[in-house]
Design an enzyme around this catalytic site. Sequence first.
Site, PDB file in Angstrom:
ATOM      1  N   ASP A 240     -11.081  16.579  23.508  1.00 53.57           N
ATOM      2  CA  ASP A 240     -11.000  15.171  23.894  1.00 53.57           C
ATOM      3  C   ASP A 240     -12.097  14.807  24.886  1.00 53.57           C
ATOM      4  OD1 ASP A 240      -8.897  14.475  22.331  1.00 53.57           O
ATOM      5  OD2 ASP A 240      -7.382  14.607  23.906  1.00 53.57           O
ATOM      6  N   LYS A 262     -11.881   9.866  22.164  1.00 49.96           N
ATOM      7  CA  LYS A 262     -11.858   8.407  22.058  1.00 49.96           C
ATOM      8  C   LYS A 262     -12.138   7.831  23.441  1.00 49.96           C
ATOM      9  CE  LYS A 262      -7.653   8.604  20.308  1.00 49.96           C
ATOM     10  NZ  LYS A 262      -7.530  10.041  19.932  1.00 49.96           N
ATOM     11  N   MET A 375      -4.993   5.399  32.081  1.00 50.64           N
ATOM     12  CA  MET A 375      -5.809   4.486  31.253  1.00 50.64           C
ATOM     13  C   MET A 375      -5.612   3.031  31.672  1.00 50.64           C
ATOM     14  SD  MET A 375      -4.952   6.398  27.636  1.00 50.64           S
ATOM     15  CE  MET A 375      -3.196   6.514  28.040  1.00 50.64           C
TER      16      MET A 375
END
Length: 465
Positions: A240, A262, A375
């Site tokens: 990741d 991502k 996030m």
Amino acid sequence: MKPISLPIALRIAGQPVVLIGEGEGAIAKSRLLRARDAQVRYVGDEPSLVEQFGQAQDSPSVMVGARACFVASDDPDTVSRAVDMARAAGVTLNVMDRPELCEFTVPAIVERGPVQVSIATDGTSPVLARLLRARIESWLPQGFVRLVDLAARWQDRVRRGTANLSDRRRLWEAALTGPIANQAMAGDDAGADQSMQSMLDGQAQAAGEVYLVGAGPGDAELLTLKGLRLLQQADVVLYDALVSQDVIDLARRDAVLEDVGKRRGHCPMPQGAITDRIIEWARQGKRVCRLKGGDPYLFGRGGEEALALVEAQIPFQTVPGISSAAGISAQAGIPLTHRGIARSVRFVTGHLAGGSLPADWQRLVDQQETLVLYMALHHLPAIQASLLAAGVAADTPVALIQNGARANQQVWVTQVDHCAEAAAAIDPDHGPTLVMVGQVVSLREQLGVGTNLADATARSWMLNA
């Protein structure tokens, strides 16, 4: 500098060995000798050693027939006399912290049953040898001895069942680095034996498997020992964006590395494609490590991948990691809970699927709870408004931690009514940012002084050499 000594393994079981001296050094040497069933002749006054071995006479006769002599003393006269007696009798000699007097040195040793790994520095730096030993200890799990047992059980059968040395070597490499090794180290001897027989019979095709490994918050030393072992035996690593380069560098040099991370506004491989890629590699017989920042099952979508692997009937293991919240808060000097200040902690994603925000902020608000937002940097202005509207006090402390638990960690401490303004000054392209809301943030002023990431560079050689 060229080495001047040759490492050897000396069998001393049942053999007379002389030990001279007192203190911690002599006690440490005695443990080493007892573990190998040596017949110790002890010369000295250390009470615990006299009790164990008795007290041999301090005279040249103590050296007669001895296999080796160990001297662990700071007294110059004791050392000089011991050296003279050993050399006169032709007994090979080791003198603690005196490499110029040694005819052999004692390495730092990692033991896994009959497997012994020794690290020697020609007596120049025992401390360095011990540091290297610590690194090797992390490479060789305690369950490694079960692999030795597996090899012992199958040694003769493999020799009889394989045509030549090359075939035998390939079979053992497959057995000791793949699913059979994992069965053995997990204590499943029956399953490992069945798999070995199938492989020997030529019935088993190369079987793939998947490891869902939590890489922790960034500091490579926070990776678990099991995670490190599986990462280093993987043929393919899919990692990741949140995984630090220090952790990625621990993979095998010949492993295939694929960045499937991502990032905000950039998603080259959607989750469905990542899952398909994992399954594709596994069906080719590869050992696949799916490496995730933090913990695979905490906002890591590890559960989705695990369900897909179950459906595809591909064996997998999940290795938990230190969550970003736990690791980063500790490195930043902010406890997640603290008596009298925060009695609970809540982990919340800063945005939902499709980019929307959580709608139930009223339920999330508690003055005695720490709120950790993943996030959330991009949505912090909207989150700030939601928190204030839900009744959170404007002066509630907030910490914004970028690149947490890494050498370039940065921490901004503000409060709810100013957190959006603080977030605007942070470049999201410089690394991930964790947001913490609650009174525990105020403890950073006292506890942050005990948090030191300055040694990360000094430690990196131990991890990436």
